[in-house]
Each structure stands twice: as structure tokens, then as C-alpha cells.
Design a protein around this motif. Structure first.
Motif, PDB file in Angstrom:
ATOM      1  N   VAL A  31      24.207   9.062   6.467  1.00 21.82           N
ATOM      2  CA  VAL A  31      24.060   7.825   5.701  1.00 21.82           C
ATOM      3  C   VAL A  31      22.616   7.724   5.235  1.00 21.82           C
ATOM      4  N   LYS A  32      22.439   7.367   3.962  1.00 28.43           N
ATOM      5  CA  LYS A  32      21.089   7.126   3.436  1.00 28.43           C
ATOM      6  C   LYS A  32      20.674   5.732   3.911  1.00 28.43           C
ATOM      7  N   LEU A  33      19.594   5.662   4.662  1.00 30.35           N
ATOM      8  CA  LEU A  33      19.139   4.408   5.256  1.00 30.35           C
ATOM      9  C   LEU A  33      18.308   3.593   4.271  1.00 30.35           C
ATOM     10  N   VAL A  34      18.430   2.262   4.341  1.00 33.08           N
ATOM     11  CA  VAL A  34      17.657   1.400   3.445  1.00 33.08           C
ATOM     12  C   VAL A  34      16.157   1.499   3.737  1.00 33.08           C
ATOM     13  N   GLN A  35      15.792   1.814   4.972  1.00 33.72           N
ATOM     14  CA  GLN A  35      14.385   1.934   5.335  1.00 33.72           C
ATOM     15  C   GLN A  35      13.859   3.346   5.078  1.00 33.72           C
ATOM     16  N   GLY A  36      14.717   4.225   4.543  1.00 33.84           N
ATOM     17  CA  GLY A  36      14.314   5.585   4.210  1.00 33.84           C
ATOM     18  C   GLY A  36      14.869   6.597   5.187  1.00 33.84           C
ATOM     19  N   GLY A  37      15.183   7.734   4.664  1.00 35.61           N
ATOM     20  CA  GLY A  37      15.707   8.813   5.491  1.00 35.61           C
ATOM     21  C   GLY A  37      17.225   8.828   5.520  1.00 35.61           C
ATOM     22  N   VAL A  38      17.721   9.818   6.216  1.00 37.63           N
ATOM     23  CA  VAL A  38      19.157  10.018   6.353  1.00 37.63           C
ATOM     24  C   VAL A  38      19.464  10.180   7.832  1.00 37.63           C
ATOM     25  N   ALA A  39      20.571   9.558   8.285  1.00 37.71           N
ATOM     26  CA  ALA A  39      20.918   9.615   9.704  1.00 37.71           C
ATOM     27  C   ALA A  39      22.409   9.380   9.890  1.00 37.71           C
ATOM     28  N   ILE A  90      17.815   9.021  19.329  1.00 35.57           N
ATOM     29  CA  ILE A  90      17.985   7.674  18.784  1.00 35.57           C
ATOM     30  C   ILE A  90      16.761   7.311  17.955  1.00 35.57           C
ATOM     31  N   ARG A  91      17.019   6.938  16.714  1.00 40.52           N
ATOM     32  CA  ARG A  91      15.928   6.552  15.799  1.00 40.52           C
ATOM     33  C   ARG A  91      15.641   5.065  15.907  1.00 40.52           C
ATOM     34  N   ASN A  92      16.691   4.237  15.992  1.00 36.37           N
ATOM     35  CA  ASN A  92      16.522   2.800  16.204  1.00 36.37           C
ATOM     36  C   ASN A  92      17.828   2.193  16.681  1.00 36.37           C
ATOM     37  N   VAL A  93      17.720   0.969  17.158  1.00 34.25           N
ATOM     38  CA  VAL A  93      18.873   0.206  17.651  1.00 34.25           C
ATOM     39  C   VAL A  93      18.859  -1.131  16.927  1.00 34.25           C
ATOM     40  N   ALA A  94      20.044  -1.554  16.472  1.00 34.04           N
ATOM     41  CA  ALA A  94      20.123  -2.819  15.727  1.00 34.04           C
ATOM     42  C   ALA A  94      21.329  -3.623  16.186  1.00 34.04           C
ATOM     43  N   LEU A  95      21.198  -4.929  16.046  1.00 41.12           N
ATOM     44  CA  LEU A  95      22.325  -5.843  16.264  1.00 41.12           C
ATOM     45  C   LEU A  95      22.449  -6.712  15.030  1.00 41.12           C
TER      46      LEU A  95
END
Length: 190
Positions: free
Chosen positions: A148-156, A95-100
Motif C-alpha cells: 500500500v502506498k502510504l499517505v506519509q510516504g513509502g510503501v508497506a 513494524i513501522r508504526n501503529v495506529a488506531l
């Protein structure tokens, strides 16, 4: 009557028979090697598939648990979200991050460091992510999208679970839409 063949004809016949037998042995060995290679590749790919399925299934359960907690509490505070997200991340190193996202805008993020660009993201204004979010809302089911290309950078890979206010009624996931729980799965570690 016995016919005698010249020695070069006998030698040629023996050579042709030897080459034929050698060719048949070579073909048999090549087929055997190809079959062994296929079996090894299939075994390896099966292990990779099982590992991927396990990772995705565990994050689906984690995001579903987060959505149930939000529904049960009729919302969530930032401090409670941070406590829960920290525990979720501790349970999987993928897990890279968790969001709501309350509604369609991400307003809860853990960890915040390195992910600030994602806070305030409106899914409706992000066409590349909106399609998967809309599918999750429309079906009431968790949707995994990626890479998915993430807005904060990287792909996940992103696992998204819709949250509805009536999850404890007779018809779960049928009430008013509250938001989206997202768990970002690090592609490189998987």
C-alpha cells in the motif's frame, strides 16, 4: 564373409557414436543441474514464505491484542496507547508504526514523528485503503493489505483489525463498531 569398411566410414561411425554418447551425457547433466536449481530455488522460496508468514502472523496477534485492550478498557487514552504501541514496536523490528482509528478516522499514531500526515486520515475518503478496511469490518477479521502506498510516504503492508465494543460477549466481534487497529509492516525490512 567378412566385409571390410574403409577407415573413414569406421571413423565416421565411431564419431557419430561418440557424439551420441556425449549428447546423452550432456542432456543428463543438464537435467540434473536443472533439478538441483529447482530444489535450491524451492528451498529458498520456502524460507522466504515461512519468514513472511511468521511476520504477518505475529503482527496479526499484536493487532488483535491491541483491539482486546481497547475493548476491555472501553476505549483508550493517548498516553496508554503510546505505552502499548511502544511495546508492540519493540517486539518486532518490521513494524513501522501503529495506529488506531476511532470510528473511521486515525486519531492515535505511534510514533508520531514522520507519520503526522496519517493522523486525521478518514478511511472512507481514501478509496485505495477503504476497501481493505471495509472488508475487515464486514468480516470481523484481521485483513492484511499491500503493498500500500502510504499517505506519509513509502510503501508497506498494513494489518488492520476491527474493534467492536462487545468482544467479551457471547458473540465476539458482533457489537457496535468502535474502530480499527492498524499495524504498518515495513516492506523493505521484511
Amino acid at each position: 564373409m567378412k566385409k571390410n569398411y574403409p577407415p573413414y566410414v569406421v571413423g565416421l561411425i565411431v564419431l557419430i557414436i561418440s557424439l551420441g554418447i556425449t549428447l546423452l551425457i550432456e542432456i543428463n547433466q543438464t537435467r540434473k543441474h536443472e533439478q538441483e536449481s529447482r530444489n535450491q530455488t524451492l528451498t529458498y522460496l520456502s524460507a522466504v514464505r515461512a519468514r513472511l508468514e511468521g511476520t504477518f502472523n505475529s503482527t496479526i496477534y499484536l493487532s488483535r491484542a491491541l483491539s482486546v485492550l481497547v475493548t476491555a478498557q472501553d476505549g483508550i487514552t493517548h498516553s496508554k496507547f503510546n505505552q502499548i504501541a511502544r511495546e508492540l514496536m519493540a517486539s518486532s523490528h518490521h513494524i513501522r508504526n501503529v495506529a488506531l482509528a476511532e470510528g473511521y478516522v486515525i486519531n492515535f499514531m505511534y510514533p508520531l514523528a514522520g507519520n503526522q500526515k496519517a493522523v486525521g486520515l478518514d478511511y472512507r475518503k481514501t478509496p485505495k485503503q477503504w476497501q481493505a478496511v471495509k472488508r475487515a469490518i464486514d468480516t470481523g477479521q484481521t485483513v492484511v493489505a499491500g503493498p500500500v502506498k502510504l499517505v506519509q510516504g513509502g510503501v508497506a503492508f498494513i494489518n488492520r483489525t476491527p474493534i467492536f465494543k462487545s468482544s467479551f460477549s457471547d458473540k465476539p466481534d458482533s457489537g457496535d463498531f468502535w474502530g480499527i487497529a492498524s499495524i504498518v509492516i515495513d516492506m523493505d525490512s521484511v
